[in-house]
Design an enzyme around this catalytic site. Structure first.
Site, short mmCIF file in Angstrom:
data_model
loop_
_atom_site.label_atom_id
_atom_site.label_comp_id
_atom_site.label_asym_id
_atom_site.label_seq_id
_atom_site.Cartn_x
_atom_site.Cartn_y
_atom_site.Cartn_z
N SER A 143 0.83 -0.99 0.03
CA SER A 143 -0.11 -0.01 0.02
C SER A 143 0.76 1.33 0.06
CB SER A 143 -0.83 -0.03 1.19
OG SER A 143 -1.67 1.30 1.26
N GLN A 153 -4.98 4.14 11.52
CA GLN A 153 -4.42 3.08 10.83
C GLN A 153 -3.02 2.47 11.57
OE1 GLN A 153 -4.40 4.56 7.02
NE2 GLN A 153 -5.88 3.07 6.17
N TYR A 156 -2.43 -1.00 11.13
CA TYR A 156 -2.43 -1.39 9.76
C TYR A 156 -1.23 -1.04 8.87
CZ TYR A 156 -4.24 -1.41 4.83
OH TYR A 156 -4.52 -1.71 3.52
N LYS A 160 1.53 -3.15 6.12
CA LYS A 160 1.83 -2.72 4.83
C LYS A 160 3.19 -2.72 4.64
CE LYS A 160 -1.91 -4.19 3.47
NZ LYS A 160 -2.21 -4.91 2.29
N1 LIG Z 1 -8.89 -0.54 -1.10
C1 LIG Z 1 -7.70 0.40 -0.86
O1 LIG Z 1 -7.78 1.63 -0.93
C2 LIG Z 1 -6.45 -0.30 -0.58
C3 LIG Z 1 -6.44 -1.77 -0.33
N2 LIG Z 1 -5.11 -2.25 -0.17
C4 LIG Z 1 -4.93 -3.56 0.04
O2 LIG Z 1 -5.39 -4.45 -0.91
C5 LIG Z 1 -5.79 -5.79 -0.38
C6 LIG Z 1 -7.34 -6.04 -0.82
O3 LIG Z 1 -8.18 -5.34 -0.18
P1 LIG Z 1 -9.28 -4.68 -1.09
O4 LIG Z 1 -9.50 -5.17 -2.27
O5 LIG Z 1 -9.31 -3.24 -0.95
O6 LIG Z 1 -10.55 -5.02 -0.16
P2 LIG Z 1 -11.53 -6.12 -0.15
O7 LIG Z 1 -12.42 -5.83 1.23
O8 LIG Z 1 -12.61 -5.84 -1.20
O9 LIG Z 1 -11.15 -7.53 -0.09
C7 LIG Z 1 -10.57 -8.17 0.75
C8 LIG Z 1 -10.29 -9.31 0.47
O10 LIG Z 1 -9.40 -10.13 1.41
C9 LIG Z 1 -10.14 -11.30 1.97
N3 LIG Z 1 -9.73 -11.72 3.15
C10 LIG Z 1 -10.10 -10.89 4.31
N4 LIG Z 1 -9.61 -11.52 5.63
C11 LIG Z 1 -9.15 -12.85 4.99
C12 LIG Z 1 -8.63 -13.86 5.96
N5 LIG Z 1 -8.47 -13.95 7.05
N6 LIG Z 1 -8.12 -14.81 5.10
C13 LIG Z 1 -8.67 -14.98 3.72
N7 LIG Z 1 -9.12 -14.03 3.04
C14 LIG Z 1 -9.33 -12.84 3.84
C15 LIG Z 1 -11.55 -11.14 1.51
O11 LIG Z 1 -12.29 -12.34 1.63
P3 LIG Z 1 -13.87 -12.39 1.99
O12 LIG Z 1 -14.49 -11.48 0.94
O13 LIG Z 1 -14.26 -13.82 1.87
O14 LIG Z 1 -13.88 -11.87 3.18
C16 LIG Z 1 -11.59 -10.54 0.35
O15 LIG Z 1 -11.45 -11.22 -0.66
C17 LIG Z 1 -5.70 -5.58 1.21
O16 LIG Z 1 -4.32 -6.41 1.32
C18 LIG Z 1 -5.43 -4.21 1.40
O17 LIG Z 1 -4.91 -3.88 2.69
C19 LIG Z 1 -3.96 -1.44 -0.32
C20 LIG Z 1 -3.90 -0.18 -0.29
C21 LIG Z 1 -5.32 0.43 -0.75
C1 LIG Z 2 -8.34 0.83 3.60
C2 LIG Z 2 -7.92 2.35 3.29
O1 LIG Z 2 -8.83 3.04 2.83
C3 LIG Z 2 -6.91 2.20 2.10
O2 LIG Z 2 -6.13 1.15 2.65
C4 LIG Z 2 -4.56 1.58 2.52
O3 LIG Z 2 -3.73 0.91 2.61
C5 LIG Z 2 -4.82 2.88 1.49
O4 LIG Z 2 -3.72 3.76 1.93
C6 LIG Z 2 -5.96 3.61 2.20
O5 LIG Z 2 -5.82 3.99 3.34
#
Ligand SMILES: NC(=O)C1=CN([C@@H]2O[C@H](COP(=O)(O)OP(=O)(O)OC[C@H]3O[C@@H](n4cnc5c(N)ncnc54)[C@H](OP(=O)(O)O)[C@@H]3O)[C@@H](O)[C@H]2O)C=CC1
Ligand SMILES: C[C@H](O)[C@@H]1OC(=O)[C@H](O)[C@@H]1O
Length: 253
Positions: A143, A153, A156, A160
């Site tokens: 991230s 965060q 969190y 990352k």
């Molecule tokens: N959205 C954002 O702004 C940003 C996101 N990220 C990172 O991107 C990644 C994906 O997040 P994002 O797509 O945004 O969020 P979503 O909530 O849409 O997706 C999260 C995914 O992770 C799965 N998950 C959560 N906990 C577990 C677990 N314990 N075991 C297995 N699977 C798990 C969920 O499964 P299920 O649906 O079954 O719960 C889902 O498929 C994360 O690592 C997040 O930190 C990084 C930067 C920015």
């Molecule tokens: C979940 C947040 O909106 C998202 O997660 C990250 O890692 C980004 O920096 C945003 O804060």
């Protein structure tokens, strides 16, 4: 097609960034296995999209915080598709909370899912790739928060930064095996993880205003960068971190 004939595994593939990466990998010619933890309907929908593209798909339920989930996911994918060429470590949570009264279990669960989960998954995938003997590619979803902080965060952002660091060290440990390890650093992407946080219209506008490209991200904005790093187009790229944030990080003034 960039991933023709490859087998791609994606953790957290049932929604958001993981789902977009899984579907794009299939569009680029790969068979795809996804992991998820609770959202069966989301996982089923992603499997259906992959199969509609003419590729094979598999969804495996499991909590990435447990080491045995990593072993089982890789074993299930190999049983179905024979091998692992690309591994995308993406699953994560971000339960927003203030620092001073952060419950210990919120901190520990976030560490276990995001960082321990990434470690165990990447280790299991790497062992399979080493056994296959012909390299591979690992992409971890870190991230922009690896580089900058967030008031709610504090539990969190260290995960990352840890994932970013894990890819750097794994790149060294696995380079001799022809396994490349890179991370993507998304900015703010509209997904389930921040739906409640960004329901605050003032915050959402403030976050969008920081982005030189003029909008918050969509999950599909990550699909291309992840597939690129996974593909042979990036064959001499390892230990790298690619910001995918619309320019938010560099926008100081
Ligand atoms: N959205 C954002 O702004 C940003 C996101 N990220 C990172 O991107 C990644 C994906 O997040 P994002 O797509 O945004 O969020 P979503 O909530 O849409 O997706 C999260 C995914 O992770 C799965 N998950 C959560 N906990 C577990 C677990 N314990 N075991 C297995 N699977 C798990 C969920 O499964 P299920 O649906 O079954 O719960 C889902 O498929 C994360 O690592 C997040 O930190 C990084 C930067 C920015
Ligand atoms: C979940 C947040 O909106 C998202 O997660 C990250 O890692 C980004 O920096 C945003 O804060």
């Amino acid at each position: 097609m960039l991933l023709e004939g490859k087998t791609v595994l994606v953790t957290g593939g049932s929604s958001g960034i993981g789902a977009a990466a899984a579907v794009e990998a299939a569009r680029q010619g790969a068979d795809v296995a996804i992991n998820y933890v609770g959202n069966q309907a989301g996982a089923d929908a992603v499997v259906a999209q992959i199969e509609a593209l003419g590729r094979r798909a598999l969804a495996v339920r499991g909590d990435v915080a447990k080491r045995e989930t990593a072993i089982a996911f890789v074993e299930a994918a190999v049983a179905a598709f024979d091998r692992v060429d690309v591994f995308v470590s993406n699953a994560g949570i971000c339960p927003f909370h203030a620092f001073l009264d952060m419950p210990a279990d919120t901190f520990e669960r976030t560490m276990q899912v995001n960082l321990h989960g990434a470690f165990y998954m990447v280790q299991a995938a790497a062992n399979q790739m080493v056994a296959q003997g012909d390299g591979g590619a690992i992409v971890a979803v870190s991230s922009i928060s690896a580089l900058v902080g967030g008031e709610f965060q504090t539990h969190y952002t260290p995960t990352k930064a840890g994932i970013h660091s894990l890819m750097q060290s794994a790149a060294i440990a696995l380079g001799r095996h022809g396994i490349r390890c890179n991370s993507v650093l998304p900015g703010t992407i509209l997904t389930e993880i921040n739906r409640d946080d960004l329901a605050d219209g003032e915050k959402r506008e403030r976050m969008a205003a920081r982005v030189p490209l003029g909008r918050l991200g969509e999950p599909e904005d990550l699909a291309g960068p992840i597939v690129f790093l996974a593909s042979d187009m990036a064959r001499y790229v390892t230990g790298a971190a690619l910001l995918v944030d619309g320019g938010a990080f560099v926008n100081l003034q």
